[in-house]
Design a protein around this motif. Structure first.
Motif, PDB file in Angstrom:
ATOM      1  N   LEU A 170       0.826  -1.207   0.000  1.00 16.55           N
ATOM      2  CA  LEU A 170       0.000   0.000   0.000  1.00 16.55           C
ATOM      3  C   LEU A 170       0.863   1.261   0.000  1.00 16.55           C
ATOM      4  O   LEU A 170       0.507   2.266  -0.624  1.00 16.55           O
ATOM      5  N   THR A 174       0.713   4.084  -2.810  1.00 14.16           N
ATOM      6  CA  THR A 174       0.533   5.499  -2.481  1.00 14.16           C
ATOM      7  C   THR A 174       1.614   6.350  -3.128  1.00 14.16           C
ATOM      8  O   THR A 174       1.339   7.443  -3.651  1.00 14.16           O
ATOM      9  N   LEU A 204      -6.806   9.358  -1.558  1.00 13.64           N
ATOM     10  CA  LEU A 204      -7.511   8.335  -0.797  1.00 13.64           C
ATOM     11  C   LEU A 204      -8.458   7.511  -1.661  1.00 13.64           C
ATOM     12  O   LEU A 204      -8.580   6.300  -1.467  1.00 13.64           O
ATOM     13  N   ILE A 205      -9.121   8.163  -2.622  1.00 11.93           N
ATOM     14  CA  ILE A 205     -10.108   7.435  -3.437  1.00 11.93           C
ATOM     15  C   ILE A 205      -9.454   6.358  -4.292  1.00 11.93           C
ATOM     16  O   ILE A 205      -9.852   5.184  -4.227  1.00 11.93           O
ATOM     17  N   LEU A 207      -6.580   4.981  -3.859  1.00 11.36           N
ATOM     18  CA  LEU A 207      -5.946   4.021  -2.959  1.00 11.36           C
ATOM     19  C   LEU A 207      -6.994   3.089  -2.351  1.00 11.36           C
ATOM     20  O   LEU A 207      -6.761   1.873  -2.222  1.00 11.36           O
ATOM     21  N   PHE A 208      -8.147   3.638  -1.998  1.00 12.04           N
ATOM     22  CA  PHE A 208      -9.227   2.834  -1.428  1.00 12.04           C
ATOM     23  C   PHE A 208      -9.745   1.825  -2.458  1.00 12.04           C
ATOM     24  O   PHE A 208      -9.954   0.642  -2.153  1.00 12.04           O
ATOM     25  N   ILE A 209      -9.951   2.288  -3.697  1.00 13.46           N
ATOM     26  CA  ILE A 209     -10.429   1.395  -4.763  1.00 13.46           C
ATOM     27  C   ILE A 209      -9.407   0.291  -5.034  1.00 13.46           C
ATOM     28  O   ILE A 209      -9.758  -0.885  -5.206  1.00 13.46           O
ATOM     29  N   SER A 210      -8.135   0.664  -5.078  1.00 16.86           N
ATOM     30  CA  SER A 210      -7.080  -0.322  -5.310  1.00 16.86           C
ATOM     31  C   SER A 210      -7.030  -1.351  -4.185  1.00 16.86           C
ATOM     32  O   SER A 210      -6.831  -2.547  -4.437  1.00 16.86           O
ATOM     33  N   SER A 211      -7.223  -0.921  -2.938  1.00 16.93           N
ATOM     34  CA  SER A 211      -7.198  -1.842  -1.796  1.00 16.93           C
ATOM     35  C   SER A 211      -8.361  -2.827  -1.862  1.00 16.93           C
ATOM     36  O   SER A 211      -8.193  -4.025  -1.603  1.00 16.93           O
ATOM     37  N   ILE A 212      -9.564  -2.322  -2.204  1.00 22.18           N
ATOM     38  CA  ILE A 212     -10.733  -3.190  -2.313  1.00 22.18           C
ATOM     39  C   ILE A 212     -10.528  -4.224  -3.429  1.00 22.18           C
ATOM     40  O   ILE A 212     -10.837  -5.416  -3.274  1.00 22.18           O
ATOM     41  N   ASP A 213      -9.996  -3.760  -4.562  1.00 26.56           N
ATOM     42  CA  ASP A 213      -9.749  -4.672  -5.682  1.00 26.56           C
ATOM     43  C   ASP A 213      -8.716  -5.735  -5.311  1.00 26.56           C
ATOM     44  O   ASP A 213      -8.869  -6.917  -5.650  1.00 26.56           O
TER      45      ASP A 213
END
Length: 266
Positions: A170, A174, A204-205, A207-213
């Motif tokens: 992560l 980032t 954040l958006i 990064l958040f989408i990438s984390s969920i994927d």
């Protein structure tokens, strides 16, 4: 982002590397408790010497420990300032209007800095000499008695190991997003604190989408391989106590006795 050491591991064959992860986890928590038991300069000197010896035994360059301290510099500075401004004392060193700095406040500020540094250094030793999987295995072994109370110990250990494993990933993600924003003209170091915080929001958006994927892909991969928790699972790495582990516990027991004598007797 490259200054964060959480989740990073430096391979080695030092004395600290070879210790059982349960020993390192217990020792780290034990040492943090001992920090708050210290009451005199000689006791703090003893703790500093302990951390210094542990760092030397880990055979890891000192710059890694400094990098672990840098992200907390602002927090340490704010804590020290509040300690200087609002600590009460009889010996006044400086006074200007409502601002009063006392000798007692200065001493407390120095002790806070020492505590922060000791905690960060000991946590860094744990992180850099223990793989995330070893940390997860150690925590699972230490929490095993909670199975009697229906606590999902294996699931907790799995979540922890996955979280620790993907912290560096992560951070790299980032850094890539920030570089892409910089290429488009964004300067994250310009402006006041509020403006800099606003510039971080667009990170954040994605990064958040990438984390969920990434989490969804991991879940599909685990399901496809038939993963399931439970008592029937076996482990490739078996945790075994060694003579060095018992030696560490003996050292910490002696260190605790010294601090108890220094706090309640001397």
């Amino acid at each position: 982002m490259d200054k964060l050491i959480l989740g990073q591991y430096i391979p080695g064959d030092s004395f600290i590397h070879r210790l059982d992860p349960r020993t390192k986890l217990i020792s780290s928590i034990w040492f943090i408790l001992l920090i708050f038991m210290a009451s005199g300069w000689w006791t703090y000197g003893l703790l500093i010497a302990t951390v210094f010896i542990a760092a030397k035994l880990s055979q890891i360059p000192i710059r890694y420990y400094i990098n672990g301290l840098k992200p907390l510099t602002f927090l340490i500075l704010i804590t020290v300032i509040f300690q200087l401004m609002f600590s009460q004392g009889d010996t006044i060193l400086f006074e200007f209007g409502w601002l009063r700095i006392t000798q007692e406040g200065l001493i407390n500020a120095v002790l806070i800095i020492i505590r922060f540094v000791l905690i960060v250094f000991m946590s860094t030793i744990l992180t850099l000499t223990t793989t995330p999987l070893e940390i997860a295995d150690g925590i699972e072994a230490l929490l095993r008695p909670l199975k009697r109370f229906k606590v999902p110990v294996q699931e907790i250990a799995l979540i922890l190991s996955i979280a620790l494993r993907f912290v560096p990933t992560l951070m790299q993600e980032t850094e890539k997003i920030m570089n892409a924003q910089r290429a488009r003209g964004v300067d994250f170091s310009a402006g006041n604190l509020l403006e800099r915080m606003k510039k971080v929001v667009p990170l954040l958006i994605p990064l958040f989408i990438s984390s969920i994927d990434r989490a969804d892909q991991l879940a599909v991969a685990m399901t496809a391989r038939g993963y399931h928790g439970g008592e029937m699972r076996t482990k490739l790495r078996q945790l075994v106590w060694s003579r060095n582990d018992w030696l560490i516990f003996g050292i910490f027991t002696g260190l605790t006795l010294f601090l108890v004598v220094g706090r309640f007797i001397i």
